[in-house]
Design a protein around this motif. Structure first.
Motif: not given
Ligand code: 3Y8
Ligand code: NAP
Length: 266
Positions: A143-145, A164-165, A180-184, A199-203
């Motif tokens: 699980r990569v930021f 990915y975040l 598989d990517a979430e976005m901010v 980072l915690t929310k995204f694990c």
């Protein structure tokens, strides 16, 4: 597009300075020189973001058209000094500035923050470029930021096993090249509390970052240390040697205009 008005007699005697911007340092320098009547400065953006921060001085947006384009701009606008306050990863702009300033015989100074250095508790994996960073994630799903922006996300497309975040300055103009990517969507600088929460929310179990340096934007690196997260740290690209300083005051000294404390707002 240029907001630089034609030179009038009142401007003719002022030191005409081009600031290659796009960083917190460039913005701080613009704030200080805006208070100095002996300097006429213009801040230059590449046009990467939709709404760049508006400086209190003249500003322009867009490339110059390579080395020759910048050389001609310097001559046409009668620029007497260039300050390269671009990001350490804006290597092409910095290289073009070196060549164009030499060709136009205009003095050049870089304003650049020192790189981050790993300290006790850091779990850095240092790599030379974005491609090496993607490969360094390894085969096992992570699980990569991705704290590296928008321009180089495609390098991670061949590694779809990871979640990915991604953090972007502006909403994406096209679908992201990642399965598989979430976005901010956020513009920095960022603080530790916000980084820790994100980072915690995204694990997150790994971070990818460029060695941008500076304490203004180190929050994600500090939080990674606190959370004992490994950081794939991308080393800065090569930029040819040029005169370089780390503070706005040193730039003012180089311009021959040491700011009085009152002007510096201190
Ligand atoms: C257009 C100007 C300020 C200055 C803000 C600094 C701090 C926040 C940290 C993360 C990392 C990243 C990125 C980042 C930071 C500051 C500073 C810095 C990183 C703006 C700006 C422009 C850009 C361009 C943008 C890139 C992208 C990189 C996002 C303005 C906000 C990841 C670099 O969508 C895009 O095309 C974005 C492109 C180049 C890297 C990339 O490859 O995607 N910066 N960032 C400049 C121009 O047009 O000339 O919009 O006002 C400036 C800032 N970005 O105090 O207001 O000084 O470094 N910018 C990196 O370090 O990896 C974010 O999210 O954790
Ligand atoms: P780059 O790859 O070094 O430069 C590519 C081309 O973009 C340059 O040749 C130039 O075009 C144009 N350009 C770049 N910076 C410019 C500026 N300040 N003013 C006018 N034109 C500019 O650039 P980049 O890495 O994409 O960075 C672009 C901008 O984002 C810069 O302002 C930089 O400071 C800022 N930024 C970048 C990063 C990053 O991670 N790269 C991080 C934070 C901020 P021409 O050849 O046509 O002149």
């Amino acid at each position: 597009m240029s907001s630089l008005p034609a030179m009038t007699s009142s401007l003719a005697t002022r030191l005409r300075v081009l600031i290659l911007g796009g960083t917190a340092e460039a913005n701080r320098l613009a704030q200080v020189v805006a208070k100095d009547p002996r300097i006429y400065a213009v801040l230059s953006y590449a046009g990467r973001t939709e709404n760049p921060a508006k400086p209190p001085i003249a500003w322009r947006v867009g490339g110059f058209g390579g080395i020759d384009g910048l050389k001609h701009y310097l001559m046409a606008e009668n620029i007497a000094r260039v300050v390269d306050a671009t990001h350490p990863f804006a290597a092409q702009m910095s290289s073009h500035a070196i060549a164009a300033c030499a060709a136009a015989n205009v003095p050049l100074l870089a304003l650049e923050r020192p790189p981050w250095q790993a300290v006790a508790g850091d779990r850095w994996i240092e790599v030379d470029d974005i491609g090496a960073a993607a490969a360094a994630l390894g085969a096992a799903p992570r699980r990569v930021f991705l704290g590296i922006g928008r321009q180089h996300l495609a390098a991670f497309a061949p590694h779809p096993q990871h979640a990915y975040l991604v953090r972007l300055v502006d909403p994406p103009r096209a679908p992201l090249p990642l399965r598989d990517a979430e976005m901010v969507v956020a513009r920095g600088p960022f603080d530790r509390a916000g980084e820790r929460a994100m980072l915690t929310k995204f694990c997150a179990d790994m971070i990818v970052a460029k060695n941008a340096g500076g304490n203004q934007v180190s929050a994600k690196i500090d939080v990674a240390r606190e959370l004992a997260l490994p950081v794939i740290m991308i080393r800065r690209p090569f930029v040819p040697a040029r005169q370089k300083v780390e503070t706005v005051d040193e730039v003012l000294h180089w311009l021959g205009h040491d700011a009085a404390p009152a002007e510096r707002g201190v």
